[in-house]
Design a protein around this motif. Sequence first.
Motif, mmCIF file in Angstrom:
data_model
loop_
_atom_site.group_PDB
_atom_site.id
_atom_site.type_symbol
_atom_site.label_atom_id
_atom_site.label_comp_id
_atom_site.label_asym_id
_atom_site.label_seq_id
_atom_site.Cartn_x
_atom_site.Cartn_y
_atom_site.Cartn_z
ATOM 1 N N ARG A 77 0.861 -1.183 0.000
ATOM 2 C CA ARG A 77 0.000 0.000 0.000
ATOM 3 C C ARG A 77 0.897 1.234 0.000
ATOM 4 N N ILE A 78 0.645 2.131 -0.938
ATOM 5 C CA ILE A 78 1.439 3.354 -1.039
ATOM 6 C C ILE A 78 0.527 4.548 -0.806
ATOM 7 N N GLU B 66 1.240 8.173 -9.792
ATOM 8 C CA GLU B 66 0.088 7.411 -9.305
ATOM 9 C C GLU B 66 -0.356 6.389 -10.353
ATOM 10 N N SER B 67 -0.473 6.817 -11.590
ATOM 11 C CA SER B 67 -0.876 5.906 -12.666
ATOM 12 C C SER B 67 0.109 4.759 -12.815
ATOM 13 N N TRP B 68 1.375 5.058 -12.759
ATOM 14 C CA TRP B 68 2.428 4.046 -12.890
ATOM 15 C C TRP B 68 2.410 3.083 -11.706
ATOM 16 N N LEU B 69 2.284 3.611 -10.501
ATOM 17 C CA LEU B 69 2.312 2.781 -9.291
ATOM 18 C C LEU B 69 1.112 1.854 -9.188
ATOM 19 N N LYS B 70 -0.037 2.300 -9.682
ATOM 20 C CA LYS B 70 -1.258 1.502 -9.578
ATOM 21 C C LYS B 70 -1.179 0.171 -10.324
ATOM 22 N N ALA B 71 -0.241 0.040 -11.228
ATOM 23 C CA ALA B 71 -0.095 -1.216 -11.958
ATOM 24 C C ALA B 71 0.310 -2.363 -11.035
ATOM 25 N N ASN B 72 1.006 -2.039 -9.934
ATOM 26 C CA ASN B 72 1.521 -3.088 -9.053
ATOM 27 C C ASN B 72 1.225 -2.888 -7.575
ATOM 28 N N TRP C 160 -4.492 8.116 -2.573
ATOM 29 C CA TRP C 160 -4.198 9.514 -2.882
ATOM 30 C C TRP C 160 -4.682 10.388 -1.730
ATOM 31 N N HIS C 161 -3.799 11.237 -1.214
ATOM 32 C CA HIS C 161 -4.124 12.073 -0.052
ATOM 33 C C HIS C 161 -4.130 13.569 -0.363
ATOM 34 N N ALA C 162 -4.191 13.937 -1.617
ATOM 35 C CA ALA C 162 -4.218 15.357 -1.985
ATOM 36 C C ALA C 162 -5.522 15.669 -2.710
ATOM 37 N N GLY C 163 -5.608 16.869 -3.239
ATOM 38 C CA GLY C 163 -6.824 17.307 -3.901
ATOM 39 C C GLY C 163 -7.121 16.548 -5.175
#
Length: 124
Positions: A2-3, A19-25, A30-33
Motif C-alpha cells: 500500500r502506497i 500514481e498511474s504508474w504505481l497503480k499497476a503493481n 491519494w491524499h491530496a486534492g
Amino acid sequence: MRIHLAADYLGYDLARQLESWLKANHEVIWHAGDEIDEGDDYPLFAVRVGQSVIQDEDQGLDTFGILVGGTGNGEIIAINKVKGVRAALAVNTELVAAARQEQNANALVVAAGHTNLEQAKTLI
C-alpha cells in the motif's frame, strides 16, 4: 504494498503521473486534492501521508509513503515531524537505497522541480 501518495501544487502533475504508474503493481491511496490548486501547500499533505503510513505499520501492513513537492526540502522536514516516519529525500539511487536498507525509510520525498518522471520512477 500500500502506497500513500500526495503532492502540493508544485508536485501535483508529477505525482499524478506516478500514481498511474504505481497503480499497476500497488494499492495507491491519494491524499491530496482531486485537481491542482495553487493554494495547496505541503504541510497538510506531509502529515496525511506520514500518519497514514504509521497507522498501516501499526496494523502490520506492508506500506510506504511518497510525497511530491517543489524542492523537497520543506516536505522532508514536515513529514519527518510525524512520529515514527523515517523519510528520505530522493537525491540519487544510492542514497535512496541506503535510506531504505540502512535506516528502514518508510517514506520518500520527490522534488518535482528537480526530477522528471523517468528519474522519479528510478528513484522509487
